[in-house]
Scaffold this active site. Sequence first.
Site, mmCIF file in Angstrom:
data_model
loop_
_atom_site.group_PDB
_atom_site.id
_atom_site.type_symbol
_atom_site.label_atom_id
_atom_site.label_comp_id
_atom_site.label_asym_id
_atom_site.label_seq_id
_atom_site.Cartn_x
_atom_site.Cartn_y
_atom_site.Cartn_z
ATOM 1 N N GLU A 195 0.805 -1.076 -0.011
ATOM 2 C CA GLU A 195 -0.034 -0.096 -0.075
ATOM 3 C C GLU A 195 0.819 1.196 -0.045
ATOM 4 O O GLU A 195 0.632 2.056 0.818
ATOM 5 C CB GLU A 195 -0.945 -0.190 1.186
ATOM 6 N N GLU A 318 -5.087 -8.823 -0.919
ATOM 7 C CA GLU A 318 -6.195 -8.015 0.168
ATOM 8 C C GLU A 318 -7.422 -8.051 -0.012
ATOM 9 O O GLU A 318 -7.684 -7.302 -1.104
ATOM 10 C CB GLU A 318 -5.582 -6.805 1.005
#
Length: 512
Positions: A195, A318
């Site tokens: 991220e 994810e």
Amino acid sequence: MKKLFLLTFISFIFQNVSSQNKVVEVTIVKTENKTIINKHIYGHFAEHLGKCIYGGLFVGEDSNISNTKGVRNDIIKALKDLKVPNLRWPGGCFADTYHWKDGIGPKKDRPSIVNRWWGGTVEDNSFGTNEFLDMCEVLGAEPYLAGNVGSGSPRELEEWVQYVNYESGSPMSELRKKNGREKPWKVTLWGVGNEMWGCGGNMTAEFYANLYRQYATFMPDGKGDKKLFRIASGANGDDYHWTEVLMRDIPKGLVEAVALHWYSVSNWEKKGSSVKFDENQYFETMKAAIKMEELVQKHTEIMDKYDPEKKVALIVDEWGGWYDTEEGASALYQQNTMRDAMIAGVTLNVFNNHADRVKGANLAQIVNVLQAVILTDKEKMVLTPTYHVMKMYNVHQDAQLIPLKIESPKYVFDNKELPAVSVSASKDKAGLTHISLVNIDLKKENKVKIDLKELGIKNIKGLVLSSSKVQDYNTFENPDKIAPVVFNKFSIKNDILEVTIPPFSVVVLEGK
């Protein structure tokens, strides 16, 4: 006026009954493309967060709970039964503040750290690289290590690769041997940051693309089946610019995959309870889950532009449901209801059907966090509805995709509608065909018709996961409230299979 009202009412009733009785046809798409559903689509994720590691997977060797090198034996058995193909660790956001050398060597010498991302808890680093990789060996799962790009260095990541992969001759391989592990683990799956648009450093796509090139260049590669599979930190949901930049600016020889993160959240400001939700909240959650189809399609279109041969994989590392943490519970602990079973079934069908580009995925997370497959409370353990869906679906691992086309009936709520039925199918190496069907409609069963002539199927058996309320879940007191049972709401006539799928249920059929 009364006559007009009566005609309108009769018309409404007729349409409703007609809709309920409509049989939806699923057709097999003929293609020369022999796509294999990569087993890594069924991967999992374990982050240093709440009670996922400490108090979840890992209880320590001195625990009264039966364990192997500190890892709970009941969890080991459950995950083996699930056929977990890979496990991502140590994060997540935690990965970009984690320095792997803090977690090796004698435990008494390991420094404690503050988990700044998840509650400011203090961790003693007793579960580190050796413990994680040894656990993966026991599970038969490939480790997926997430490297620290946000606060680390190319050298730190390079040395980590050497520590776990080099046979001998490197200071890092000698350090591993000093720490009691003679042979390397040969880890191939590597995330280069996490991220990076957010907790990994709040970077622009252009900045990260250049940084990725630097890190990937200094990662010592292996050969043949031990060649590194480097995964670039990918987009947040529909940030298509991010994928565009990575595919444009990173040379193909430096990247094997780009990631994508997407959670089935209806409202990030107010996620709501994991168990106390109404139909509107359910509908909006399913809308977010079904959006995975659009996201995969659009990111794939961008990737196809730069990589028409599909050599670079899309890894959705994810995904899952995310609700408010239960009051008084550890960070991101939530219950797991039939709503989560719906999320799992729909999402896995998307991944299966796009297996030509989606080569891996990781459900977040494996124990006690978010859409967990296992929940624990001291010595107690319970398997969630999501666990059962993942286990029912593991028949698709490394099987050949059977492309299908379906015009789904609609799940209608408050003048809004979603496709009610989701389907995917595959044929395994033993010649068995498996068809997975999900009906998200809370009120209506749906009938599906499939022509079996192309598949040569004569005998069918099946399992179904369902319950009386979509808010139902398994508890430590009643761990088997929701579990798969034999399914027989189908018939075969003249090679036509007709299946009646109950409301909010998951069905997996096996044919031969």
